[in-house]
Design a protein around this motif. Structure first.
Motif, PDB file in Angstrom:
ATOM      1  N   ILE A 152     -52.522  35.504 -79.072  1.00 34.80           N
ATOM      2  CA  ILE A 152     -51.304  35.276 -79.843  1.00 34.80           C
ATOM      3  C   ILE A 152     -50.210  36.155 -79.243  1.00 34.80           C
ATOM      4  O   ILE A 152     -50.390  37.368 -79.084  1.00 34.80           O
ATOM      5  CB  ILE A 152     -51.518  35.641 -81.324  1.00 34.80           C
ATOM      6  CG1 ILE A 152     -52.672  34.809 -81.917  1.00 34.80           C
ATOM      7  CG2 ILE A 152     -50.232  35.442 -82.123  1.00 34.80           C
ATOM      8  CD1 ILE A 152     -53.137  35.297 -83.276  1.00 34.80           C
ATOM      9  N   ALA A 153     -49.093  35.540 -78.876  1.00 37.02           N
ATOM     10  CA  ALA A 153     -48.013  36.286 -78.227  1.00 37.02           C
ATOM     11  C   ALA A 153     -47.457  37.359 -79.155  1.00 37.02           C
ATOM     12  O   ALA A 153     -47.222  37.122 -80.343  1.00 37.02           O
ATOM     13  CB  ALA A 153     -46.912  35.335 -77.787  1.00 37.02           C
ATOM     14  N   ILE A 154     -47.245  38.540 -78.602  1.00 39.71           N
ATOM     15  CA  ILE A 154     -46.723  39.679 -79.358  1.00 39.71           C
ATOM     16  C   ILE A 154     -45.195  39.590 -79.421  1.00 39.71           C
ATOM     17  O   ILE A 154     -44.531  39.537 -78.384  1.00 39.71           O
ATOM     18  CB  ILE A 154     -47.136  41.006 -78.684  1.00 39.71           C
ATOM     19  CG1 ILE A 154     -48.662  41.124 -78.622  1.00 39.71           C
ATOM     20  CG2 ILE A 154     -46.520  42.202 -79.409  1.00 39.71           C
ATOM     21  CD1 ILE A 154     -49.147  42.268 -77.748  1.00 39.71           C
ATOM     22  N   GLN A 155     -44.640  39.576 -80.608  1.00 39.51           N
ATOM     23  CA  GLN A 155     -43.192  39.601 -80.746  1.00 39.51           C
ATOM     24  C   GLN A 155     -42.662  40.961 -80.275  1.00 39.51           C
ATOM     25  O   GLN A 155     -43.294  41.994 -80.525  1.00 39.51           O
ATOM     26  CB  GLN A 155     -42.784  39.347 -82.194  1.00 39.51           C
ATOM     27  CG  GLN A 155     -43.131  37.948 -82.698  1.00 39.51           C
ATOM     28  CD  GLN A 155     -42.391  36.861 -81.929  1.00 39.51           C
ATOM     29  OE1 GLN A 155     -41.245  37.045 -81.505  1.00 39.51           O
ATOM     30  NE2 GLN A 155     -43.046  35.720 -81.751  1.00 39.51           N
ATOM     31  N   PRO A 156     -41.512  40.991 -79.597  1.00 38.93           N
ATOM     32  CA  PRO A 156     -41.008  42.252 -79.048  1.00 38.93           C
ATOM     33  C   PRO A 156     -40.883  43.384 -80.069  1.00 38.93           C
ATOM     34  O   PRO A 156     -41.199  44.533 -79.757  1.00 38.93           O
ATOM     35  CB  PRO A 156     -39.643  41.855 -78.484  1.00 38.93           C
ATOM     36  CG  PRO A 156     -39.815  40.422 -78.092  1.00 38.93           C
ATOM     37  CD  PRO A 156     -40.706  39.833 -79.154  1.00 38.93           C
ATOM     38  N   THR A 157     -40.445  43.079 -81.288  1.00 38.90           N
ATOM     39  CA  THR A 157     -40.315  44.147 -82.291  1.00 38.90           C
ATOM     40  C   THR A 157     -41.677  44.760 -82.610  1.00 38.90           C
ATOM     41  O   THR A 157     -41.798  45.978 -82.781  1.00 38.90           O
ATOM     42  CB  THR A 157     -39.682  43.603 -83.584  1.00 38.90           C
ATOM     43  OG1 THR A 157     -40.376  42.416 -84.000  1.00 38.90           O
ATOM     44  CG2 THR A 157     -38.216  43.287 -83.368  1.00 38.90           C
ATOM     45  N   LEU A 158     -42.702  43.918 -82.679  1.00 37.90           N
ATOM     46  CA  LEU A 158     -44.054  44.423 -82.928  1.00 37.90           C
ATOM     47  C   LEU A 158     -44.558  45.208 -81.713  1.00 37.90           C
ATOM     48  O   LEU A 158     -45.187  46.263 -81.861  1.00 37.90           O
ATOM     49  CB  LEU A 158     -45.013  43.269 -83.234  1.00 37.90           C
ATOM     50  CG  LEU A 158     -46.492  43.642 -83.407  1.00 37.90           C
ATOM     51  CD1 LEU A 158     -46.668  44.625 -84.559  1.00 37.90           C
ATOM     52  CD2 LEU A 158     -47.338  42.387 -83.627  1.00 37.90           C
ATOM     53  N   GLY A 159     -44.270  44.708 -80.505  1.00 34.31           N
ATOM     54  CA  GLY A 159     -44.701  45.399 -79.297  1.00 34.31           C
ATOM     55  C   GLY A 159     -44.109  46.798 -79.204  1.00 34.31           C
ATOM     56  O   GLY A 159     -44.810  47.758 -78.846  1.00 34.31           O
ATOM     57  N   LEU A 160     -42.823  46.930 -79.538  1.00 30.80           N
ATOM     58  CA  LEU A 160     -42.182  48.245 -79.488  1.00 30.80           C
ATOM     59  C   LEU A 160     -42.763  49.178 -80.552  1.00 30.80           C
ATOM     60  O   LEU A 160     -42.915  50.383 -80.325  1.00 30.80           O
ATOM     61  CB  LEU A 160     -40.674  48.099 -79.664  1.00 30.80           C
ATOM     62  CG  LEU A 160     -39.947  47.406 -78.505  1.00 30.80           C
ATOM     63  CD1 LEU A 160     -38.490  47.169 -78.858  1.00 30.80           C
ATOM     64  CD2 LEU A 160     -40.061  48.235 -77.232  1.00 30.80           C
ATOM     65  N   TRP A 161     -43.091  48.617 -81.716  1.00 20.72           N
ATOM     66  CA  TRP A 161     -43.735  49.419 -82.765  1.00 20.72           C
ATOM     67  C   TRP A 161     -45.101  49.910 -82.292  1.00 20.72           C
ATOM     68  O   TRP A 161     -45.462  51.074 -82.491  1.00 20.72           O
ATOM     69  CB  TRP A 161     -43.870  48.577 -84.034  1.00 20.72           C
ATOM     70  CG  TRP A 161     -44.569  49.272 -85.164  1.00 20.72           C
ATOM     71  CD1 TRP A 161     -44.026  50.167 -86.043  1.00 20.72           C
ATOM     72  CD2 TRP A 161     -45.939  49.126 -85.533  1.00 20.72           C
ATOM     73  NE1 TRP A 161     -44.977  50.581 -86.944  1.00 20.72           N
ATOM     74  CE2 TRP A 161     -46.162  49.975 -86.658  1.00 20.72           C
ATOM     75  CE3 TRP A 161     -47.005  48.373 -85.041  1.00 20.72           C
ATOM     76  CZ2 TRP A 161     -47.407  50.074 -87.280  1.00 20.72           C
ATOM     77  CZ3 TRP A 161     -48.247  48.477 -85.654  1.00 20.72           C
ATOM     78  CH2 TRP A 161     -48.437  49.314 -86.769  1.00 20.72           C
ATOM     79  N   MET A 162     -45.873  49.005 -81.636  1.00 24.06           N
ATOM     80  CA  MET A 162     -47.171  49.408 -81.088  1.00 24.06           C
ATOM     81  C   MET A 162     -47.005  50.531 -80.069  1.00 24.06           C
ATOM     82  O   MET A 162     -47.747  51.525 -80.078  1.00 24.06           O
ATOM     83  CB  MET A 162     -47.843  48.212 -80.408  1.00 24.06           C
ATOM     84  CG  MET A 162     -48.350  47.128 -81.324  1.00 24.06           C
ATOM     85  SD  MET A 162     -48.983  45.741 -80.315  1.00 24.06           S
ATOM     86  CE  MET A 162     -49.825  44.773 -81.564  1.00 24.06           C
ATOM     87  N   LEU A 163     -46.029  50.361 -79.170  1.00 27.18           N
ATOM     88  CA  LEU A 163     -45.797  51.342 -78.118  1.00 27.18           C
ATOM     89  C   LEU A 163     -45.450  52.709 -78.716  1.00 27.18           C
ATOM     90  O   LEU A 163     -45.974  53.744 -78.278  1.00 27.18           O
ATOM     91  CB  LEU A 163     -44.677  50.862 -77.191  1.00 27.18           C
ATOM     92  CG  LEU A 163     -44.286  51.806 -76.050  1.00 27.18           C
ATOM     93  CD1 LEU A 163     -45.460  52.053 -75.124  1.00 27.18           C
ATOM     94  CD2 LEU A 163     -43.101  51.222 -75.276  1.00 27.18           C
ATOM     95  N   GLU A 164     -44.598  52.702 -79.718  1.00 32.27           N
ATOM     96  CA  GLU A 164     -44.212  53.957 -80.353  1.00 32.27           C
ATOM     97  C   GLU A 164     -45.426  54.663 -80.961  1.00 32.27           C
ATOM     98  O   GLU A 164     -45.598  55.882 -80.821  1.00 32.27           O
ATOM     99  CB  GLU A 164     -43.152  53.702 -81.433  1.00 32.27           C
ATOM    100  CG  GLU A 164     -42.630  54.986 -82.065  1.00 32.27           C
ATOM    101  CD  GLU A 164     -41.560  54.702 -83.111  1.00 32.27           C
ATOM    102  OE1 GLU A 164     -40.809  55.637 -83.428  1.00 32.27           O
ATOM    103  OE2 GLU A 164     -41.488  53.567 -83.606  1.00 32.27           O
ATOM    104  N   ARG A 165     -46.274  53.900 -81.621  1.00 33.93           N
ATOM    105  CA  ARG A 165     -47.471  54.496 -82.238  1.00 33.93           C
ATOM    106  C   ARG A 165     -48.391  55.088 -81.179  1.00 33.93           C
ATOM    107  O   ARG A 165     -48.967  56.166 -81.366  1.00 33.93           O
ATOM    108  CB  ARG A 165     -48.227  53.449 -83.052  1.00 33.93           C
ATOM    109  CG  ARG A 165     -47.517  53.032 -84.324  1.00 33.93           C
ATOM    110  CD  ARG A 165     -48.455  52.363 -85.290  1.00 33.93           C
ATOM    111  NE  ARG A 165     -49.487  53.279 -85.774  1.00 33.93           N
ATOM    112  CZ  ARG A 165     -50.507  52.907 -86.547  1.00 33.93           C
ATOM    113  NH1 ARG A 165     -50.644  51.660 -86.912  1.00 33.93           N
ATOM    114  NH2 ARG A 165     -51.394  53.788 -86.952  1.00 33.93           N
ATOM    115  N   LEU A 166     -48.568  54.388 -80.058  1.00 32.97           N
ATOM    116  CA  LEU A 166     -49.453  54.892 -79.002  1.00 32.97           C
ATOM    117  C   LEU A 166     -48.898  56.166 -78.381  1.00 32.97           C
ATOM    118  O   LEU A 166     -49.657  57.086 -78.055  1.00 32.97           O
ATOM    119  CB  LEU A 166     -49.653  53.820 -77.930  1.00 32.97           C
ATOM    120  CG  LEU A 166     -50.448  52.584 -78.364  1.00 32.97           C
ATOM    121  CD1 LEU A 166     -50.454  51.533 -77.259  1.00 32.97           C
ATOM    122  CD2 LEU A 166     -51.875  52.965 -78.726  1.00 32.97           C
TER     123      LEU A 166
END
Length: 247
Positions: free
Chosen positions: A144-158
């Motif tokens: 399932i393609a990751i929406q950019p807003t979700l991707g940036l949230w994931m990146l911040e958490r990591l």
């Protein structure tokens, strides 16, 4: 600035100009990538080099040229391809595996590092530029393609978790399980996949039993028996429904 960071001289010049003319460099984000898909028999050394240059060589240049700087971040955009594999992308999987190893190498030397094994993103990035057939194939595999807003949230958490190498992917696990038989899955993934395997995979006959089935069939039945076995194997590999046997 524009520069080919796979070119050692261009990358060195870029870092030198930043150090000379700008505020102190505090973070590196490596997002470069290049695709040249094909079966391993068709992928020449030159086709391997082009993919490795964008990922591995450029990341190594950045590592070498910034390892003495007090960076806050050194983030490598790797791919889920280096974890799950990806048909036709042996060169790409290898290039991303290098990024995963580089993150571990840097942490060994107490340098900042994070390699994120991304699944496909929506609207932006390499996956977004794929053709419709490729996108359908990825969707059929459960991605399932990751929406950019979700991707940036994931990146911040990591980043805030101080992770070293982690995957960030959205999957329909039931669909994914159909495409990856348990006997082919890596050990760390088998327990999770077994929870999502449905009964359709039970209809597959183990290859070792084909001979017995054909031996037990009458001469007139053997061709149809073999054809059915091949059809079921084909739809399993392609991720199609058992109700949609290929001709």
């Amino acid at each position: 600035e524009r520069a080919d960071i796979a070119d050692g001289e261009q990358c060195s010049g870029l870092i030198a100009r930043i150090r000379r003319d700008h505020a102190p460099l505090r973070g590196v984000f490596h997002l470069a990538g290049f695709l040249d898909d094909g079966g391993l028999r068709d992928v020449t050394p030159d086709r391997f080099r082009a993919v490795l240059a964008a990922k591995a060589l450029s990341a190594w240049h950045l590592h070498q040229l910034t390892k003495d700087l007090p960076l806050d971040h050194f983030v490598l955009f790797s791919s889920i391809a280096s974890i799950f594999g990806s048909p036709g992308q042996g060169n790409y999987a290898a290039a991303n595996a290098f990024l995963d190893a580089l993150a571990q190498h840097r942490r060994w030397w107490n340098l900042p590092a994070l390699a994120v094994n991304w699944g496909p993103w929506a609207n932006v990035g390499m996956a977004a530029r794929l053709g419709e057939d490729d996108k359908r194939r990825m969707s059929a595999a459960g991605f399932i393609a990751i929406q950019p807003t979700l991707g940036l949230w994931m990146l911040e958490r990591l980043i805030w978790r101080n992770a070293v190498n982690m995957a960030a992917v959205q999957l329909d696990w039931s669909m994914f399980a159909k495409r990856l038989p348990l006997d082919m899955a890596p050990p760390w993934l088998k327990d999770h996949l077994s929870k999502h395997n449905d009964s359709s995979t039970d209809e597959l006959v183990p290859a070792g039993e084909w001979r017995e089935l054909l031996r037990e069939a009458t001469v007139s039945e053997r061709l149809n028996t073999l054809l059915t076995l091949l059809q079921k194997q084909a739809i399993h590999v392609l991720g199609h429904s058992i109700d949609n046997l290929p001709d």
